[in-house]
Design an enzyme around this catalytic site. Structure first.
Site, PDB file in Angstrom:
ATOM      1  N   SER A  14       0.839  -1.215   0.000  1.00 42.67           N
ATOM      2  CA  SER A  14       0.000   0.000   0.000  1.00 42.67           C
ATOM      3  C   SER A  14       0.867   1.256   0.000  1.00 42.67           C
ATOM      4  O   SER A  14       0.520   2.255  -0.645  1.00 42.67           O
ATOM      5  CB  SER A  14      -0.976   0.001   1.184  1.00 42.67           C
ATOM      6  OG  SER A  14      -0.307   0.177   2.411  1.00 42.67           O
ATOM      7  N   ASN A  15       2.001   1.231   0.684  1.00 44.15           N
ATOM      8  CA  ASN A  15       2.897   2.398   0.644  1.00 44.15           C
ATOM      9  C   ASN A  15       3.506   2.578  -0.750  1.00 44.15           C
ATOM     10  O   ASN A  15       3.622   3.703  -1.243  1.00 44.15           O
ATOM     11  CB  ASN A  15       3.997   2.271   1.698  1.00 44.15           C
ATOM     12  CG  ASN A  15       3.531   2.723   3.067  1.00 44.15           C
ATOM     13  OD1 ASN A  15       3.331   3.922   3.290  1.00 44.15           O
ATOM     14  ND2 ASN A  15       3.343   1.785   3.987  1.00 44.15           N
ATOM     15  N   ARG A  66      22.855 -13.592   3.584  1.00 40.54           N
ATOM     16  CA  ARG A  66      22.230 -12.320   3.196  1.00 40.54           C
ATOM     17  C   ARG A  66      22.958 -11.671   2.032  1.00 40.54           C
ATOM     18  O   ARG A  66      22.348 -11.062   1.151  1.00 40.54           O
ATOM     19  CB  ARG A  66      22.227 -11.352   4.393  1.00 40.54           C
ATOM     20  CG  ARG A  66      21.305 -11.767   5.503  1.00 40.54           C
ATOM     21  CD  ARG A  66      21.239 -10.719   6.610  1.00 40.54           C
ATOM     22  NE  ARG A  66      20.525 -11.266   7.750  1.00 40.54           N
ATOM     23  CZ  ARG A  66      19.199 -11.322   7.855  1.00 40.54           C
ATOM     24  NH1 ARG A  66      18.443 -10.865   6.889  1.00 40.54           N
ATOM     25  NH2 ARG A  66      18.628 -11.838   8.918  1.00 40.54           N
ATOM     26  N   MET A  91      10.924  -6.376   4.472  1.00 38.86           N
ATOM     27  CA  MET A  91      11.115  -6.976   5.792  1.00 38.86           C
ATOM     28  C   MET A  91      12.400  -7.804   5.905  1.00 38.86           C
ATOM     29  O   MET A  91      12.489  -8.681   6.753  1.00 38.86           O
ATOM     30  CB  MET A  91       9.893  -7.826   6.164  1.00 38.86           C
ATOM     31  CG  MET A  91       8.581  -7.051   6.144  1.00 38.86           C
ATOM     32  SD  MET A  91       8.577  -5.528   7.153  1.00 38.86           S
ATOM     33  CE  MET A  91       8.324  -6.221   8.783  1.00 38.86           C
ATOM     34  N   HIS A 110       9.022   3.253   8.846  1.00 34.17           N
ATOM     35  CA  HIS A 110       8.925   2.357   9.996  1.00 34.17           C
ATOM     36  C   HIS A 110       7.701   2.756  10.822  1.00 34.17           C
ATOM     37  O   HIS A 110       7.504   3.952  11.098  1.00 34.17           O
ATOM     38  CB  HIS A 110      10.193   2.440  10.847  1.00 34.17           C
ATOM     39  CG  HIS A 110      10.185   1.494  12.002  1.00 34.17           C
ATOM     40  ND1 HIS A 110      10.368   0.133  11.833  1.00 34.17           N
ATOM     41  CD2 HIS A 110       9.971   1.691  13.326  1.00 34.17           C
ATOM     42  CE1 HIS A 110      10.288  -0.459  13.016  1.00 34.17           C
ATOM     43  NE2 HIS A 110      10.043   0.464  13.941  1.00 34.17           N
ATOM     44  N   ASP A 146      16.712   0.347  11.714  1.00 28.59           N
ATOM     45  CA  ASP A 146      15.715   1.378  12.041  1.00 28.59           C
ATOM     46  C   ASP A 146      16.356   2.590  12.731  1.00 28.59           C
ATOM     47  O   ASP A 146      15.852   3.118  13.725  1.00 28.59           O
ATOM     48  CB  ASP A 146      14.588   0.788  12.906  1.00 28.59           C
ATOM     49  CG  ASP A 146      13.843  -0.305  12.181  1.00 28.59           C
ATOM     50  OD1 ASP A 146      13.768  -0.247  10.945  1.00 28.59           O
ATOM     51  OD2 ASP A 146      13.351  -1.238  12.839  1.00 28.59           O
ATOM     52  N   THR A 173      -2.667   4.968   7.636  1.00 30.70           N
ATOM     53  CA  THR A 173      -3.264   6.118   6.943  1.00 30.70           C
ATOM     54  C   THR A 173      -2.272   7.281   6.902  1.00 30.70           C
ATOM     55  O   THR A 173      -2.152   7.982   5.886  1.00 30.70           O
ATOM     56  CB  THR A 173      -4.554   6.549   7.675  1.00 30.70           C
ATOM     57  OG1 THR A 173      -5.434   5.440   7.691  1.00 30.70           O
ATOM     58  CG2 THR A 173      -5.230   7.715   6.992  1.00 30.70           C
ATOM     59  N   GLN A 174      -1.559   7.468   7.978  1.00 30.88           N
ATOM     60  CA  GLN A 174      -0.559   8.548   8.032  1.00 30.88           C
ATOM     61  C   GLN A 174       0.687   8.210   7.223  1.00 30.88           C
ATOM     62  O   GLN A 174       1.314   9.089   6.634  1.00 30.88           O
ATOM     63  CB  GLN A 174      -0.187   8.857   9.480  1.00 30.88           C
ATOM     64  CG  GLN A 174      -1.327   9.444  10.279  1.00 30.88           C
ATOM     65  CD  GLN A 174      -1.921  10.673   9.611  1.00 30.88           C
ATOM     66  OE1 GLN A 174      -1.207  11.602   9.264  1.00 30.88           O
ATOM     67  NE2 GLN A 174      -3.229  10.667   9.414  1.00 30.88           N
ATOM     68  N   GLU A 175       1.060   6.919   7.207  1.00 30.53           N
ATOM     69  CA  GLU A 175       2.206   6.514   6.380  1.00 30.53           C
ATOM     70  C   GLU A 175       1.973   6.937   4.939  1.00 30.53           C
ATOM     71  O   GLU A 175       2.884   7.403   4.237  1.00 30.53           O
ATOM     72  CB  GLU A 175       2.406   4.992   6.449  1.00 30.53           C
ATOM     73  CG  GLU A 175       2.818   4.477   7.821  1.00 30.53           C
ATOM     74  CD  GLU A 175       3.091   2.982   7.823  1.00 30.53           C
ATOM     75  OE1 GLU A 175       3.619   2.457   6.827  1.00 30.53           O
ATOM     76  OE2 GLU A 175       2.771   2.323   8.843  1.00 30.53           O
TER      77      GLU A 175
HETATM   78  C1  GAR Z   1       3.907  -0.662   6.802  1.00 32.33           C
HETATM   79  O1  GAR Z   1       3.147  -0.438   7.962  1.00 32.33           O
HETATM   80  C2  GAR Z   1       5.356  -0.308   7.063  1.00 32.33           C
HETATM   81  O2  GAR Z   1       5.545   0.786   7.915  1.00 32.33           O
HETATM   82  C3  GAR Z   1       5.844  -1.576   7.703  1.00 32.33           C
HETATM   83  O3  GAR Z   1       5.249  -2.601   6.972  1.00 32.33           O
HETATM   84  C4  GAR Z   1       3.986  -2.149   6.486  1.00 32.33           C
HETATM   85  C5  GAR Z   1       3.913  -2.422   5.006  1.00 32.33           C
HETATM   86  O4  GAR Z   1       2.633  -2.175   4.497  1.00 32.33           O
HETATM   87  N1  GAR Z   1       7.288  -1.652   7.677  1.00 32.33           N
HETATM   88  C6  GAR Z   1       8.014  -2.223   8.618  1.00 32.33           C
HETATM   89  O5  GAR Z   1       7.548  -2.749   9.596  1.00 32.33           O
HETATM   90  C7  GAR Z   1       9.503  -2.171   8.357  1.00 32.33           C
HETATM   91  N2  GAR Z   1      10.235  -2.565   9.515  1.00 32.33           N
HETATM   92  P1  GAR Z   1       2.399  -2.027   2.935  1.00 32.33           P
HETATM   93  O6  GAR Z   1       3.015  -3.267   2.276  1.00 32.33           O
HETATM   94  O7  GAR Z   1       0.900  -2.009   2.787  1.00 32.33           O
HETATM   95  O8  GAR Z   1       3.047  -0.775   2.486  1.00 32.33           O
END
Ligand code: GAR
Length: 201
Positions: A14-15, A66, A91, A110, A146, A173-175
């Site tokens: 979504s981001n 990694r 992740m 984050h 982080d 929503t804020q992200e």
């Molecule tokens: C988001 O909430 C982001 O902040 C979090 O994963 C979600 C991804 O959502 N990120 C972390 O936790 C990174 N450590 P999305 O796939 O819908 O964007």
């Protein structure tokens, strides 16, 4: 010069979608690649449906190696030649070598008000601590997890009946507002942080 943006994700994306939607018109950047460590990530399919270039680099065959995973990922990234790399729900912990290569060009979002709650389960941890407010942070990626200079934060109130899920939804929503705003400014060369506050009741 238009900046080239690569987006790395592991989940629904979504981001990623909000970032991509923002990069139109007079925006100084455009998306050039969406890549994931999970070939089944919903975000990859969403990106492909938008006609974006995508790459799936499964981390599992590389086990604990990694650096080998990152070498495979880097082949796609290098080919796309991004000016900016946005981690958007990506992740995988990255090695110092990979981070150093992109240092100053790589952003992460984050779901906490860093430096609070690095790592996982941020919403549950904020609730357990009895915090009155919570939120999200966009920061430059440095080798420590982080960590790195904060480019923006958005705060939300924690409500009495919140569960980790309701709180996560309020933060998300804020992200979706914060990350596009920070990316636009970053692409314009601004590093001073943006603060959004919806915690005033
Ligand atoms: C988001 O909430 C982001 O902040 C979090 O994963 C979600 C991804 O959502 N990120 C972390 O936790 C990174 N450590 P999305 O796939 O819908 O964007």
């Amino acid at each position: 010069m238009t900046k080239r943006v690569a987006i790395l994700l592991s989940g629904g994306g979504s981001n990623m979608l909000k970032l991509v939607e923002s990069m139109t018109g007079d925006h100084p950047a455009r998306p050039v690649l969406v890549a994931s460590n999970d070939p089944g990530a919903g975000g990859l399919a969403r990106a492909a449906a938008l006609g974006l270039a995508t790459a799936a680099v499964d981390h599992r065959p590389h086990g604990k190696d990694r650096a080998a995973f990152e070498a495979a990922l880097s082949r796609h990234l290098d080919a796309a030649a991004p000016d900016i790399v946005c981690l958007a729900g990506f992740m995988r912990v990255l090695t110092e070598g990979f981070v150093r290569k992109w240092e100053g060009k790589m952003l992460n979002i984050h779901p906490s008000l860093l430096p609070k709650y690095k790592g996982l389960h941020t919403h549950a941890r904020a609730l357990e601590a009895g915090d009155a407010e919570h939120g999200c942070t966009v920061h430059e990626v440095t080798p420590a997890l982080d960590d790195g200079p904060i480019l923006g934060q958005a705060r939300v109130p924690v409500l009495k009946d919140d569960t980790p899920d309701t709180l996560a939804a309020r933060v998300l929503t804020q992200e979706h507002i914060l990350y596009p705003r920070v990316l636009r400014r970053f692409a314009q060369g601004h590093r001073d942080p943006v603060f959004l506050d919806t915690s005033v009741r």
